[in-house]
Design a protein around this motif. Sequence first.
Motif, PDB file in Angstrom:
ATOM      1  N   GLU A  24       2.510  -2.456   0.431  1.00 10.97           N
ATOM      2  CA  GLU A  24       1.900  -3.850  -0.105  1.00 10.97           C
ATOM      3  C   GLU A  24       0.790  -3.816   1.426  1.00 10.97           C
ATOM      4  O   GLU A  24       1.346  -3.318   2.027  1.00 10.97           O
ATOM      5  CB  GLU A  24       2.771  -4.977   0.615  1.00 10.97           C
ATOM      6  CG  GLU A  24       3.417  -5.048  -1.001  1.00 10.97           C
ATOM      7  CD  GLU A  24       3.827  -6.495  -1.068  1.00 10.97           C
ATOM      8  OE1 GLU A  24       3.055  -7.873  -0.487  1.00 10.97           O
ATOM      9  OE2 GLU A  24       5.382  -7.160  -2.155  1.00 10.97           O
ATOM     10  N   VAL A  25       0.194  -3.933   1.061  1.00  9.80           N
ATOM     11  CA  VAL A  25      -1.279  -4.280   2.338  1.00  9.80           C
ATOM     12  C   VAL A  25      -1.520  -6.070   2.519  1.00  9.80           C
ATOM     13  O   VAL A  25      -1.818  -6.932   1.818  1.00  9.80           O
ATOM     14  CB  VAL A  25      -2.449  -3.641   1.452  1.00  9.80           C
ATOM     15  CG1 VAL A  25      -3.814  -3.997   2.785  1.00  9.80           C
ATOM     16  CG2 VAL A  25      -2.134  -1.555   1.770  1.00  9.80           C
ATOM     17  N   VAL A  26      -1.422  -6.424   3.824  1.00 13.65           N
ATOM     18  CA  VAL A  26      -1.589  -7.752   4.409  1.00 13.65           C
ATOM     19  C   VAL A  26      -2.853  -7.908   5.550  1.00 13.65           C
ATOM     20  O   VAL A  26      -2.470  -6.947   6.464  1.00 13.65           O
ATOM     21  CB  VAL A  26       0.136  -8.216   5.004  1.00 13.65           C
ATOM     22  CG1 VAL A  26      -0.763  -9.268   5.859  1.00 13.65           C
ATOM     23  CG2 VAL A  26       1.241  -8.092   4.238  1.00 13.65           C
ATOM     24  N   ALA A  58       6.647  -7.258   3.808  1.00 15.85           N
ATOM     25  CA  ALA A  58       5.401  -8.381   3.760  1.00 15.85           C
ATOM     26  C   ALA A  58       4.907  -9.477   3.732  1.00 15.85           C
ATOM     27  O   ALA A  58       3.953 -10.130   4.272  1.00 15.85           O
ATOM     28  CB  ALA A  58       4.582  -7.677   2.802  1.00 15.85           C
ATOM     29  N   THR A  59       6.230  -9.973   3.228  1.00 17.60           N
ATOM     30  CA  THR A  59       6.238 -11.646   2.890  1.00 17.60           C
ATOM     31  C   THR A  59       6.534 -11.922   4.551  1.00 17.60           C
ATOM     32  O   THR A  59       5.837 -12.951   4.964  1.00 17.60           O
ATOM     33  CB  THR A  59       7.239 -11.964   2.285  1.00 17.60           C
ATOM     34  OG1 THR A  59       7.489 -12.122   1.195  1.00 17.60           O
ATOM     35  CG2 THR A  59       7.648 -13.860   2.363  1.00 17.60           C
ATOM     36  N   TRP A  60       7.372 -11.662   5.780  1.00 23.41           N
ATOM     37  CA  TRP A  60       7.774 -11.422   7.077  1.00 23.41           C
ATOM     38  C   TRP A  60       6.414 -11.769   7.600  1.00 23.41           C
ATOM     39  O   TRP A  60       6.021 -12.516   8.457  1.00 23.41           O
ATOM     40  CB  TRP A  60       8.534 -10.579   7.466  1.00 23.41           C
ATOM     41  CG  TRP A  60       9.222 -10.875   8.797  1.00 23.41           C
ATOM     42  CD1 TRP A  60      10.533 -11.541   9.244  1.00 23.41           C
ATOM     43  CD2 TRP A  60       8.297 -10.521  10.002  1.00 23.41           C
ATOM     44  NE1 TRP A  60      10.668 -11.700  10.350  1.00 23.41           N
ATOM     45  CE2 TRP A  60       9.276 -10.920  10.595  1.00 23.41           C
ATOM     46  CE3 TRP A  60       7.781  -9.711  10.240  1.00 23.41           C
ATOM     47  CZ2 TRP A  60       9.292 -10.417  12.357  1.00 23.41           C
ATOM     48  CZ3 TRP A  60       7.235  -9.043  11.585  1.00 23.41           C
ATOM     49  CH2 TRP A  60       7.900 -10.296  12.495  1.00 23.41           C
ATOM     50  N   THR A  68      11.881  -3.804  -2.458  1.00 29.07           N
ATOM     51  CA  THR A  68      12.597  -4.861  -1.969  1.00 29.07           C
ATOM     52  C   THR A  68      12.149  -5.395  -0.747  1.00 29.07           C
ATOM     53  O   THR A  68      11.720  -6.388  -0.164  1.00 29.07           O
ATOM     54  CB  THR A  68      14.084  -5.235  -2.942  1.00 29.07           C
ATOM     55  OG1 THR A  68      13.892  -5.661  -4.060  1.00 29.07           O
ATOM     56  CG2 THR A  68      14.275  -6.766  -1.642  1.00 29.07           C
ATOM     57  N   THR A  69      12.665  -4.241  -0.294  1.00 30.76           N
ATOM     58  CA  THR A  69      12.129  -4.423   1.372  1.00 30.76           C
ATOM     59  C   THR A  69      10.873  -3.957   1.402  1.00 30.76           C
ATOM     60  O   THR A  69      10.437  -4.829   2.830  1.00 30.76           O
ATOM     61  CB  THR A  69      12.756  -2.701   1.879  1.00 30.76           C
ATOM     62  OG1 THR A  69      13.629  -2.432   1.103  1.00 30.76           O
ATOM     63  CG2 THR A  69      12.423  -2.157   3.139  1.00 30.76           C
ATOM     64  N   VAL A  80      -8.021  -6.233   9.833  1.00 36.63           N
ATOM     65  CA  VAL A  80      -7.113  -5.183   9.766  1.00 36.63           C
ATOM     66  C   VAL A  80      -6.753  -5.508   8.778  1.00 36.63           C
ATOM     67  O   VAL A  80      -6.099  -6.101   8.348  1.00 36.63           O
ATOM     68  CB  VAL A  80      -6.367  -5.634  11.504  1.00 36.63           C
ATOM     69  CG1 VAL A  80      -5.271  -4.578  11.530  1.00 36.63           C
ATOM     70  CG2 VAL A  80      -6.917  -5.505  12.260  1.00 36.63           C
ATOM     71  N   ARG A  81      -6.142  -4.354   8.454  1.00 38.58           N
ATOM     72  CA  ARG A  81      -5.720  -4.448   6.861  1.00 38.58           C
ATOM     73  C   ARG A  81      -4.660  -2.953   7.584  1.00 38.58           C
ATOM     74  O   ARG A  81      -4.346  -2.183   7.477  1.00 38.58           O
ATOM     75  CB  ARG A  81      -6.082  -3.142   6.022  1.00 38.58           C
ATOM     76  CG  ARG A  81      -7.711  -3.650   5.404  1.00 38.58           C
ATOM     77  CD  ARG A  81      -8.048  -2.699   4.223  1.00 38.58           C
ATOM     78  NE  ARG A  81      -7.635  -2.020   3.686  1.00 38.58           N
ATOM     79  CZ  ARG A  81      -7.286  -2.993   2.322  1.00 38.58           C
ATOM     80  NH1 ARG A  81      -8.267  -3.474   2.038  1.00 38.58           N
ATOM     81  NH2 ARG A  81      -6.325  -2.322   1.016  1.00 38.58           N
ATOM     82  N   ILE A  82      -3.125  -4.063   7.043  1.00 41.39           N
ATOM     83  CA  ILE A  82      -2.059  -3.109   7.314  1.00 41.39           C
ATOM     84  C   ILE A  82      -1.130  -2.747   6.928  1.00 41.39           C
ATOM     85  O   ILE A  82      -0.440  -3.693   5.253  1.00 41.39           O
ATOM     86  CB  ILE A  82      -0.500  -4.272   8.921  1.00 41.39           C
ATOM     87  CG1 ILE A  82      -1.420  -5.032   9.939  1.00 41.39           C
ATOM     88  CG2 ILE A  82       0.495  -4.017   8.686  1.00 41.39           C
ATOM     89  CD1 ILE A  82      -1.224  -6.022  10.788  1.00 41.39           C
ATOM     90  N   ALA A  83      -0.677  -1.625   6.296  1.00 42.91           N
ATOM     91  CA  ALA A  83       0.080  -0.945   5.018  1.00 42.91           C
ATOM     92  C   ALA A  83       1.176  -0.889   5.199  1.00 42.91           C
ATOM     93  O   ALA A  83       2.031  -0.400   6.542  1.00 42.91           O
ATOM     94  CB  ALA A  83      -0.917   0.413   4.722  1.00 42.91           C
ATOM     95  N   VAL A  84       2.327  -1.496   4.760  1.00 40.38           N
ATOM     96  CA  VAL A  84       3.569  -1.398   4.068  1.00 40.38           C
ATOM     97  C   VAL A  84       4.170  -0.451   3.425  1.00 40.38           C
ATOM     98  O   VAL A  84       3.909  -0.869   2.437  1.00 40.38           O
ATOM     99  CB  VAL A  84       4.311  -3.233   4.756  1.00 40.38           C
ATOM    100  CG1 VAL A  84       5.978  -3.455   4.948  1.00 40.38           C
ATOM    101  CG2 VAL A  84       3.826  -3.997   5.951  1.00 40.38           C
ATOM    102  N   GLU A  85       5.019   0.544   3.574  1.00 40.01           N
ATOM    103  CA  GLU A  85       5.028   0.853   2.456  1.00 40.01           C
ATOM    104  C   GLU A  85       6.942   1.474   2.708  1.00 40.01           C
ATOM    105  O   GLU A  85       7.689   1.603   3.769  1.00 40.01           O
ATOM    106  CB  GLU A  85       4.317   2.838   2.290  1.00 40.01           C
ATOM    107  CG  GLU A  85       3.263   2.676   2.153  1.00 40.01           C
ATOM    108  CD  GLU A  85       2.707   3.780   2.106  1.00 40.01           C
ATOM    109  OE1 GLU A  85       3.071   4.613   2.249  1.00 40.01           O
ATOM    110  OE2 GLU A  85       1.478   3.850   2.237  1.00 40.01           O
TER     111      GLU A  85
END
Length: 233
Positions: free
Chosen positions: A167-169, A217-219, A211-212, A201-206
């Motif tokens: 997901e990207v925030v 990403a929600t946090w 679920t993690t 700024v694109r912050i990618a979470v992988e």
Amino acid sequence: MNAAVVTVGDELLAGRTTDTNATWLCERLAGRGVTVERVTTVPDRIGDIARVVNEYRAEYDAVIVTGGLGPTHDDVTMEGVAAALGRQLEEHEAARAWLEEQGYSYSNLTDGTTALPAGSRALHNEVGVAPGAALEGVYVLPGVPTEMRAMFETIASEFTGTQTHREVVVADEPESALLDRIDQLRNRFDVSVGSYPGESVRIAVESPDETTVADAATWLRERVETGDSDCDR
């Protein structure tokens, strides 16, 4: 599964041709859960091709080489790969038979068109002429993008790994102001994080765990000034 991509061509190194093949292959491999750890461009020289392929095949599960297939003087990729594998080039009967079935007369094919490293599996070129080859974890594909993509699709099932969710925030803040929250994110969740500045700024979470990724990403989204966000699965 991890992999390296090697693109061959003087025109790539001179900047006369954009290397779209490497970008496309990395995207397709990542989508199949394969980790690409090297992308290297080498000139049309047998020694350079052989050296890089030999090094990478010892380090990675697969090496994909594109470019330099065909009948001209600078099409030396097959020779370089053969040298890396300690093989001779020889006429490949199955490759020649397949081309003849497609309507190509052997007498009209340029010498060497179907010469592949000894013992290799021919990869048929469904939108061109020059065949590719697969041997000992090394896959040799054409450089013409339409031919390369069509040929890769015939072997795509051979490349598998752990699927990664992403997901990207998008944060409307300076990257330097986000460092503490990125550190907190990494400490709280078992995820990898990439930060890519631009207008925002694109912050990618992988992570392999969907679920993690969603929780992380929600946090983060709740703690930054956000713009748009996207999710790749």
